[in-house]
Each structure stands twice: as structure tokens, then as C-alpha cells.
Motif scaffolding. Sequence first.
Motif, short mmCIF file in Angstrom:
data_model
loop_
_atom_site.label_atom_id
_atom_site.label_comp_id
_atom_site.label_asym_id
_atom_site.label_seq_id
_atom_site.Cartn_x
_atom_site.Cartn_y
_atom_site.Cartn_z
N LEU A 1 -8.59 -3.93 -48.43
CA LEU A 1 -9.74 -4.59 -47.79
C LEU A 1 -11.00 -4.45 -48.62
CD1 LEU A 1 -10.85 -6.09 -45.30
CD2 LEU A 1 -11.33 -3.84 -44.29
N THR A 2 -11.29 -3.24 -49.08
CA THR A 2 -12.53 -2.99 -49.83
C THR A 2 -12.34 -3.02 -51.34
OG1 THR A 2 -12.22 -0.59 -49.90
CG2 THR A 2 -13.28 -1.52 -47.94
N GLY A 3 -11.09 -2.95 -51.81
CA GLY A 3 -10.83 -2.91 -53.25
C GLY A 3 -10.84 -1.51 -53.83
N GLU A 4 -11.08 -0.50 -52.99
CA GLU A 4 -11.11 0.89 -53.46
C GLU A 4 -9.77 1.27 -54.09
OE1 GLU A 4 -11.05 5.38 -51.47
OE2 GLU A 4 -11.63 3.66 -50.26
N GLY A 5 -9.78 1.79 -55.31
CA GLY A 5 -8.59 2.29 -55.97
C GLY A 5 -7.66 1.22 -56.52
N VAL A 6 -7.92 -0.06 -56.25
CA VAL A 6 -7.02 -1.12 -56.70
C VAL A 6 -7.00 -1.26 -58.23
CG1 VAL A 6 -6.52 -3.61 -56.60
CG2 VAL A 6 -7.12 -2.36 -54.52
N LYS B 1 -4.97 1.22 -46.92
CA LYS B 1 -5.81 1.28 -45.70
C LYS B 1 -6.63 2.55 -45.64
CE LYS B 1 -2.58 -1.58 -43.05
NZ LYS B 1 -1.88 -1.77 -41.76
N MET B 2 -7.06 3.04 -46.81
CA MET B 2 -7.88 4.24 -46.81
C MET B 2 -9.25 4.00 -46.17
SD MET B 2 -5.86 6.45 -47.97
CE MET B 2 -7.06 7.78 -47.91
N LEU C 1 -2.54 -6.29 -50.59
CA LEU C 1 -2.68 -5.58 -51.86
C LEU C 1 -2.27 -6.49 -53.02
CD1 LEU C 1 -3.46 -2.92 -53.14
CD2 LEU C 1 -1.11 -2.13 -52.84
N ALA C 2 -1.19 -7.27 -52.84
CA ALA C 2 -0.77 -8.21 -53.89
C ALA C 2 -1.87 -9.22 -54.17
CB ALA C 2 0.52 -8.92 -53.47
N ASN C 3 -2.49 -9.74 -53.11
CA ASN C 3 -3.59 -10.69 -53.30
C ASN C 3 -4.77 -10.02 -53.99
OD1 ASN C 3 -2.13 -12.71 -52.02
ND2 ASN C 3 -3.06 -12.35 -50.02
N GLY C 4 -5.04 -8.75 -53.66
CA GLY C 4 -6.15 -8.03 -54.26
C GLY C 4 -5.94 -7.79 -55.74
N ILE C 5 -4.72 -7.42 -56.13
CA ILE C 5 -4.42 -7.19 -57.54
C ILE C 5 -4.47 -8.50 -58.32
CG2 ILE C 5 -2.66 -6.42 -59.17
CD1 ILE C 5 -1.71 -4.44 -57.04
#
Length: 297
Positions: free
Chosen positions: A264-269, A238-239, A139-143
Motif C-alpha cells: 500500500l505505501t511502498g515501504e520495503g518494496v 501489510k506492515m 505487491l506484484a503491481n507495486g514492483i
Amino acid sequence: ILGAVTAAGAAPAPPGEFTRRAFLNGRMDLIQAEAVAQIVAARSARAARASAFQLAGGLSRRIAEAREPLVRALASLEASLDFPDGEVTPPGRDAIRAGAAASAGVLEGLMRSWSIARRIMGGVRAVLVGPPNAGKSSLANGIAGRDRSIVDEQPGTTRDVIEVGMEISGVWVTLVDTAGLRVGGDRIERKGMDLALEAASGADVVVLVVDARGIDGEPLASLRAAAGAARILVAQNKMDLRERPDPDRMRAIGDHPVFRVSALTGEGVPALAEAIAGDDDAGIGAGEAILACERHR
């Protein structure tokens, strides 16, 4: 040329020399002089814009607006004391109260900007905490939009505190990835958990990252105690696995805002990132005065 003028007795201007001279010669006030340093140090677009407005005299004008009715009332009272024989009509109490109320209104408006100003000028420190393997590093990497934390299926991969800075919605955010919180673990992992709680104690925002099922209540007590006055957001990660949340484990989270995300998918990020940066400053426009430092407050 520089060598020649220096040999003749000139000296290079040190940093801030011309701002200092402008202040000493009355060309700008102290608030404007501070704004020069704040523009240089600004790490985000909003901090730079707020400092530029301060340099243009925006905050100084608001303070003068608060001061003017008090000075006027004081002058009227002193004049009525100096000339007691009816030469000067003393101000009425209602007029003095109205002026004081107007002044207080300006000052209260500035004070309301303080929490927002701290975030704009100083940035936000957001610490990601939660159980091992909940996806904190992903999540940190995604943000952040880039890989800064090691990601692996093995729990307990992150054992240190990893920081990455970024700008979100014009606000500078320092995102901190930490070791997973759980009962047990080896000596090094326990040291990492201590560092995680220490990081949470100095955070503006604590993001509790849990998997789709929720979290057991035991690690939460330590986290809430460490977080203190920090805002707590919950990232239900992990939704994409479409697992059913465990009602008991979700109930342990309490009434903190919950964001359903997938690293993983970026949903909600993006929505979570906006919440980390803070969205309670909708009423503060780019051309409004704010208290930019502790001295102003």
C-alpha cells in the motif's frame, strides 16, 4: 534498384549473413558471432553490455589466456621427446604444474561467473506465492509499477498465472502472480493452486508473500517441495497495519530472508525488488568476461 539487382541474379542477405561470412573468413570467432545474436536478443542493459564485451573479444581473450600455458607445456614436452639427446631441455615438473595451475585459475574464475551470467543473459523468473489475501497481486503491481493483476478484498481473486516483465537494476525480471495457497477452495481455485505450484517449480526465485502475522505451516511443505533449488524470499506484507507478528507463524518460515514490506505505501518494496534481481554479482564488473550460454560452460 532492388528489383533490378534481384532480377540480375542477386539475393537479399538473410538474417545473420554478414556475421556468418565474417566467421567463415576468420574475421571473428564463434564466441563473437554468438555475441551478435545475444546483443539482438538482449532484454536488459546488463545483457547488452555483457554481449558487447563478448563481441569485442573479452571472453575469447580469457580462454586464450587459459590455453596458452597448456600449449606451451605441451610444446616443451613434445620437443623433449622429439630431441632426446639433450638438444632440448625438458620442462621441469614445477613449471608445468605452475602453468596448469594458472590455467585452472582462469577457468575456475569463468565458472564462478556462470550462475551470475545465467541471470544477466537469461533474466530472472520470480514467482509470487502465498496464502489468499496476503497481498500478492498488490505487491506484484507495486514492483511492476503498473496494475496488471486484479486486486480485491475477497480472497481467491487471482485464479490464473499472470506474468509481467520489467528491468530491475539492469536485469530482466519476469514477475509471476499466482493463486493463493490454502486448504480447500472450489474446483477452479484448486486448479489455480496447482498452477501456482507448477510455476514455482520453474522459478529462479520464489517470493513467499504473507501478511504481517506470518503463515501457517501447512501450505509451506508443498511450496518448498515445488520450489526445488530456487531461492526463496519472504515478503512480510501489510506492515502498514502494524500488526504484531505471530511468533509461531513466523517460525514456520524458517531461515529464509524476510523483507518487511507494504504494497500500500511502498515501504520495503525497492529492497525486495533488488533482492529478486539478485545482488551477488557485485564482484562482476561491466568489463569482465562471463560465460554467456550453456555451450561456453
